[in-house]
Each structure stands twice: as C-alpha cells, then as structure tokens.
Scaffold this motif. Sequence first.
Motif, PDB file in Angstrom:
ATOM      1  N   ILE A 121       0.851  -1.183   0.000  1.00  0.00           N
ATOM      2  CA  ILE A 121       0.000   0.000   0.000  1.00  0.00           C
ATOM      3  C   ILE A 121       0.888   1.235   0.000  1.00  0.00           C
ATOM      4  CG2 ILE A 121      -0.255   0.059   2.529  1.00  0.00           C
ATOM      5  CD1 ILE A 121      -3.112   1.152   2.045  1.00  0.00           C
ATOM      6  N   PHE A 122       0.487   2.235  -0.784  1.00  0.00           N
ATOM      7  CA  PHE A 122       1.202   3.501  -0.870  1.00  0.00           C
ATOM      8  C   PHE A 122       0.268   4.588  -0.331  1.00  0.00           C
ATOM      9  CE2 PHE A 122       3.228   0.681  -3.801  1.00  0.00           C
ATOM     10  CZ  PHE A 122       4.573   1.018  -3.758  1.00  0.00           C
ATOM     11  N   VAL A 123       0.732   5.259   0.707  1.00  0.00           N
ATOM     12  CA  VAL A 123      -0.107   6.226   1.424  1.00  0.00           C
ATOM     13  C   VAL A 123       0.443   7.630   1.222  1.00  0.00           C
ATOM     14  CG1 VAL A 123      -1.023   6.913   3.671  1.00  0.00           C
ATOM     15  CG2 VAL A 123      -0.679   4.476   3.154  1.00  0.00           C
ATOM     16  N   GLU A 124      -0.453   8.561   0.925  1.00  0.00           N
ATOM     17  CA  GLU A 124      -0.132   9.975   0.863  1.00  0.00           C
ATOM     18  C   GLU A 124      -1.048  10.709   1.836  1.00  0.00           C
ATOM     19  OE1 GLU A 124       1.108  11.241  -3.509  1.00  0.00           O
ATOM     20  OE2 GLU A 124      -0.826  10.207  -3.509  1.00  0.00           O
ATOM     21  N   ALA A 125      -0.480  11.639   2.601  1.00  0.00           N
ATOM     22  CA  ALA A 125      -1.277  12.374   3.586  1.00  0.00           C
ATOM     23  C   ALA A 125      -0.838  13.830   3.619  1.00  0.00           C
ATOM     24  CB  ALA A 125      -1.139  11.736   4.969  1.00  0.00           C
ATOM     25  N   TRP A 126      -1.798  14.696   3.904  1.00  0.00           N
ATOM     26  CA  TRP A 126      -1.547  16.129   3.993  1.00  0.00           C
ATOM     27  C   TRP A 126      -2.021  16.634   5.352  1.00  0.00           C
ATOM     28  CZ3 TRP A 126      -2.912  13.505  -0.278  1.00  0.00           C
ATOM     29  CH2 TRP A 126      -2.185  13.734  -1.460  1.00  0.00           C
ATOM     30  N   VAL A 127      -1.240  17.507   5.964  1.00  0.00           N
ATOM     31  CA  VAL A 127      -1.605  18.126   7.241  1.00  0.00           C
ATOM     32  C   VAL A 127      -1.851  19.611   6.980  1.00  0.00           C
ATOM     33  CG1 VAL A 127      -0.882  18.667   9.589  1.00  0.00           C
ATOM     34  CG2 VAL A 127      -0.248  16.460   8.555  1.00  0.00           C
ATOM     35  N   LYS A 128      -3.031  20.090   7.395  1.00  0.00           N
ATOM     36  CA  LYS A 128      -3.402  21.490   7.188  1.00  0.00           C
ATOM     37  C   LYS A 128      -3.897  22.102   8.490  1.00  0.00           C
ATOM     38  CE  LYS A 128      -4.676  20.712   2.336  1.00  0.00           C
ATOM     39  NZ  LYS A 128      -5.723  20.843   1.295  1.00  0.00           N
ATOM     40  N   ASP A 129      -3.900  23.436   8.542  1.00  0.00           N
ATOM     41  CA  ASP A 129      -4.492  24.109   9.692  1.00  0.00           C
ATOM     42  C   ASP A 129      -5.970  24.388   9.409  1.00  0.00           C
ATOM     43  OD1 ASP A 129      -4.666  26.392   8.063  1.00  0.00           O
ATOM     44  OD2 ASP A 129      -2.934  27.367   8.985  1.00  0.00           O
ATOM     45  N   LYS A 130      -6.646  25.026  10.336  1.00  0.00           N
ATOM     46  CA  LYS A 130      -8.097  25.222  10.202  1.00  0.00           C
ATOM     47  C   LYS A 130      -8.471  26.133   9.043  1.00  0.00           C
ATOM     48  CE  LYS A 130     -10.722  25.433  13.820  1.00  0.00           C
ATOM     49  NZ  LYS A 130     -11.346  25.854  15.108  1.00  0.00           N
ATOM     50  N   SER A 131      -7.526  26.943   8.572  1.00  0.00           N
ATOM     51  CA  SER A 131      -7.808  27.812   7.430  1.00  0.00           C
ATOM     52  C   SER A 131      -7.483  27.133   6.102  1.00  0.00           C
ATOM     53  CB  SER A 131      -7.003  29.115   7.549  1.00  0.00           C
ATOM     54  OG  SER A 131      -5.612  28.857   7.407  1.00  0.00           O
ATOM     55  N   GLY A 132      -7.004  25.897   6.160  1.00  0.00           N
ATOM     56  CA  GLY A 132      -6.692  25.157   4.943  1.00  0.00           C
ATOM     57  C   GLY A 132      -5.258  25.295   4.463  1.00  0.00           C
ATOM     58  N   LYS A 133      -4.425  25.999   5.222  1.00  0.00           N
ATOM     59  CA  LYS A 133      -3.029  26.173   4.832  1.00  0.00           C
ATOM     60  C   LYS A 133      -2.205  24.946   5.245  1.00  0.00           C
ATOM     61  CE  LYS A 133      -3.107  31.220   5.222  1.00  0.00           C
ATOM     62  NZ  LYS A 133      -2.521  32.404   5.919  1.00  0.00           N
ATOM     63  N   PRO A 134      -1.245  24.543   4.399  1.00  0.00           N
ATOM     64  CA  PRO A 134      -0.409  23.400   4.753  1.00  0.00           C
ATOM     65  C   PRO A 134       0.464  23.698   5.965  1.00  0.00           C
ATOM     66  CG  PRO A 134       0.407  24.460   2.762  1.00  0.00           C
ATOM     67  CD  PRO A 134      -0.917  25.090   3.068  1.00  0.00           C
ATOM     68  N   PHE A 153       7.457  10.596  10.173  1.00  0.00           N
ATOM     69  CA  PHE A 153       7.723  11.400   8.988  1.00  0.00           C
ATOM     70  C   PHE A 153       7.604  12.881   9.334  1.00  0.00           C
ATOM     71  CE2 PHE A 153       6.247   7.260   7.779  1.00  0.00           C
ATOM     72  CZ  PHE A 153       7.051   6.911   6.712  1.00  0.00           C
ATOM     73  N   THR A 154       8.183  13.721   8.489  1.00  0.00           N
ATOM     74  CA  THR A 154       8.115  15.177   8.669  1.00  0.00           C
ATOM     75  C   THR A 154       7.470  15.789   7.433  1.00  0.00           C
ATOM     76  OG1 THR A 154      10.128  15.149  10.014  1.00  0.00           O
ATOM     77  CG2 THR A 154       9.417  17.278   9.116  1.00  0.00           C
ATOM     78  N   THR A 155       6.438  16.578   7.641  1.00  0.00           N
ATOM     79  CA  THR A 155       5.739  17.187   6.506  1.00  0.00           C
ATOM     80  C   THR A 155       6.625  18.209   5.796  1.00  0.00           C
ATOM     81  OG1 THR A 155       4.729  18.859   7.963  1.00  0.00           O
ATOM     82  CG2 THR A 155       3.453  16.864   7.520  1.00  0.00           C
ATOM     83  N   ASP A 156       6.478  18.258   4.458  1.00  0.00           N
ATOM     84  CA  ASP A 156       7.244  19.228   3.673  1.00  0.00           C
ATOM     85  C   ASP A 156       6.483  20.552   3.582  1.00  0.00           C
ATOM     86  OD1 ASP A 156       5.224  18.891   1.771  1.00  0.00           O
ATOM     87  OD2 ASP A 156       6.467  17.732   0.380  1.00  0.00           O
ATOM     88  N   GLU A 157       6.910  21.423   2.676  1.00  0.00           N
ATOM     89  CA  GLU A 157       6.286  22.748   2.569  1.00  0.00           C
ATOM     90  C   GLU A 157       4.819  22.687   2.157  1.00  0.00           C
ATOM     91  OE1 GLU A 157       8.302  21.791  -1.357  1.00  0.00           O
ATOM     92  OE2 GLU A 157       8.749  21.598   0.787  1.00  0.00           O
ATOM     93  N   ASN A 158       4.390  21.548   1.631  1.00  0.00           N
ATOM     94  CA  ASN A 158       2.980  21.361   1.266  1.00  0.00           C
ATOM     95  C   ASN A 158       2.191  20.614   2.341  1.00  0.00           C
ATOM     96  OD1 ASN A 158       3.221  22.557  -1.392  1.00  0.00           O
ATOM     97  ND2 ASN A 158       4.357  20.711  -1.984  1.00  0.00           N
ATOM     98  N   GLY A 159       2.815  20.410   3.494  1.00  0.00           N
ATOM     99  CA  GLY A 159       2.164  19.650   4.559  1.00  0.00           C
ATOM    100  C   GLY A 159       2.035  18.178   4.223  1.00  0.00           C
ATOM    101  N   TYR A 160       2.929  17.695   3.376  1.00  0.00           N
ATOM    102  CA  TYR A 160       2.766  16.378   2.744  1.00  0.00           C
ATOM    103  C   TYR A 160       3.741  15.346   3.298  1.00  0.00           C
ATOM    104  CZ  TYR A 160       3.134  13.043  -1.229  1.00  0.00           C
ATOM    105  OH  TYR A 160       3.193  11.931  -2.029  1.00  0.00           O
ATOM    106  N   ILE A 161       3.237  14.124   3.471  1.00  0.00           N
ATOM    107  CA  ILE A 161       4.094  12.966   3.733  1.00  0.00           C
ATOM    108  C   ILE A 161       3.629  11.821   2.839  1.00  0.00           C
ATOM    109  CG2 ILE A 161       4.499  13.579   6.152  1.00  0.00           C
ATOM    110  CD1 ILE A 161       2.626  11.113   6.829  1.00  0.00           C
ATOM    111  N   ALA A 162       4.512  10.847   2.633  1.00  0.00           N
ATOM    112  CA  ALA A 162       4.155   9.657   1.862  1.00  0.00           C
ATOM    113  C   ALA A 162       4.982   8.495   2.368  1.00  0.00           C
ATOM    114  CB  ALA A 162       4.406   9.890   0.369  1.00  0.00           C
ATOM    115  N   PHE A 163       4.423   7.296   2.296  1.00  0.00           N
ATOM    116  CA  PHE A 163       5.171   6.114   2.707  1.00  0.00           C
ATOM    117  C   PHE A 163       4.583   4.868   2.070  1.00  0.00           C
ATOM    118  CE2 PHE A 163       1.847   6.754   5.875  1.00  0.00           C
ATOM    119  CZ  PHE A 163       1.313   5.489   6.084  1.00  0.00           C
ATOM    120  N   ARG A 164       5.381   3.812   2.099  1.00  0.00           N
ATOM    121  CA  ARG A 164       4.969   2.504   1.606  1.00  0.00           C
ATOM    122  C   ARG A 164       4.857   1.538   2.782  1.00  0.00           C
ATOM    123  NH1 ARG A 164       8.054  -1.344  -2.933  1.00  0.00           N
ATOM    124  NH2 ARG A 164       6.950  -3.272  -2.384  1.00  0.00           N
TER     125      ARG A 164
END
Length: 314
Positions: A129-142, A175-186
């Motif tokens: 399985i390949f997982v992608e996830a995004w972390v955002k604040d309440k205003s939708g910003k990464p 994992f540590t989120t990048d500038e887009n609030g993004y992480i990914a893993f297998r």
Amino acid sequence: MIIKDQNDVTQAVLAEISRAPNPRFREIMSSAVQHLHDFARDAQLTEAEFHQMCQYIARLGQLTTPSHNEVVLACGSLGLSSLVCLLNNGSNGQTETTANLMGPFWRLNSPATENGGSIVRSPTPGDPIFVEAWVKDKSGKPVRGAKVDVWHTSADGFYENQDPEQAEMNLRGQFTTDENGYIAFRSVKPAGYPVPVSGPVGELLKAQGRHNMRPAHIHFMVFKEGYKTQFSQVYSSDDPNIETDAQFGVTQALLGEYVKHNGNAPSADITGTWYSLQCEFVIEPGEAKLPKPPITEKTNAPRPDRVVLDRVPD
C-alpha cells in the motif's frame, strides 16, 4: 458528618471534596461522586454486584502490562475514549474533526523515515500500500515541519509489539511534513483484527452479545509546536465491520478509500495487486504535548490467540 441513612452519604462525601484547594479537581471529583452515587441508586446496585464491579476494575489494572493496556481497551469498548475525543476536538465538539482514538498500541520513538520510504522493517506478507497524507491548519493552509507518527497491524492483524515474529518497530515510522504539509510512505495493507478477549473486556463484550472486531485502519499522530497534538485513524470504508467497530472509533471524517490496483505500481518490484490511500488531517491551535504511551515495549510472549466473538443478530 455522622451518617443517619443512605441519603446522607453523598452529601458527606461532597462536603469533604469541597475542601480540595484545586478548583478543577473539586469540579471533576464532585461530578464523579454525584454520578456514581446516582448510578448505584438508579440501578439499585446489590452488594454482590458492587463487589463484582470492584473485582472487574482491579483486574483491568492487573492485566495492564508494558505491552498491553486493558484499561485503555475497556474505555474504548464502552465508547468513553471516542466521546472524550469528540468533546475535546472540532471546536470542542461543535464541528467535524479528524481527531480520533489514540488506541492502546502507540509507542514513542518510532524510527525517523524519509518521505516516500517504507515502514516494512522485516518480511511481512500482505498487499503493498502507498499512502499519501496532507496536514493542514483550520484555514486550509499546509503545515510544514509537523512530525507524523504512523503505525498499523500486519495483514495478519497483529501490531509488532504483540508479535515476536515481527521486527522491533515494524510497520511504524515517523515522517516530517514538507512545505505542502505532505508525507508519503509505503507499507502493507493492514487487516481488521479482534481485540483481546482473555480479560474483563472480553467478558464485557460477551455479556452484551457483541463481536470484538476492529475494522482495518492506519494510525497517525501529528505533532507540531503551536498546535494541539492530534491522534487519528483512517478506516477502510469497505471493511465488513465498519458499522460495528468494537471500539466505537469510526467517524464520517475518517472513512478512507483504500483503492485497489492491478499493475502499473509505483515500484518496479510489484507486479500484482497493490493499494493506494490518500487522506488529510486538520489540526487545531493549542498546546503541543505528548501523552504517556499506553505501552512501552515489545512482548516476549507468543502471538496472542486470535479469538473472534459472534455478534448477536439484531
């Protein structure tokens, strides 16, 4: 106070609690005693039932070990964990939230893993399985720089701390989120699993005619200074037990689509079936702190018996 009859008991206890200097402690304990005494009166609790209840509570503590937490399991099986979570997140229970149960299997110090890396740390059967996830604040910003712990069961339904056949920290990573609030893993696709029923939680489920299954899910914990630490679980929407989770954890916001694919995998070593999952977490401003982990080490015992209870038909 000298007690004349049962009506005096509650007021006597509450009078003593009122002496406590901490106002929040007074509030919590006064409410707890009032509700507990009202419960005994409402249920007309017998002495035998009271002693049985005390034995049940004692066994919860006695069966809690560094690799298993029966107390957390019991709170989940009564819906208390889910209720407390929903009361304290989503603008204090007013809006939808991606916060969810911590669960009894979170461990500190998961191995730091590069974005896109694998958390399979020993031979582990199961579909990739390949997982992608995004972390955002309440205003939708990464949210950049958030630490995200990930953990889940194997395709056999065992967390690594339960299973001596799995390597230490298998199917766990940070994992540590990048500038887009993004992480990914297998990883490998997790399976639903039965919660242990060898202790008082099992007795409770049997007495209610309930099964002990949890639907398949992946755990996430998001930590970032300036934000409230968020635990979460993303559930497989097609799991047969999605409507009857033994821990009452499934919420609409956390139904995930585990998409099945055949061929054209992101990695050349995969030739057959694989899965993908995309999910998003919204974290709230608050204090960044970590709770005490419910478990601290891996078991030395054999895999627990996989006992599945039948659910009494409606």
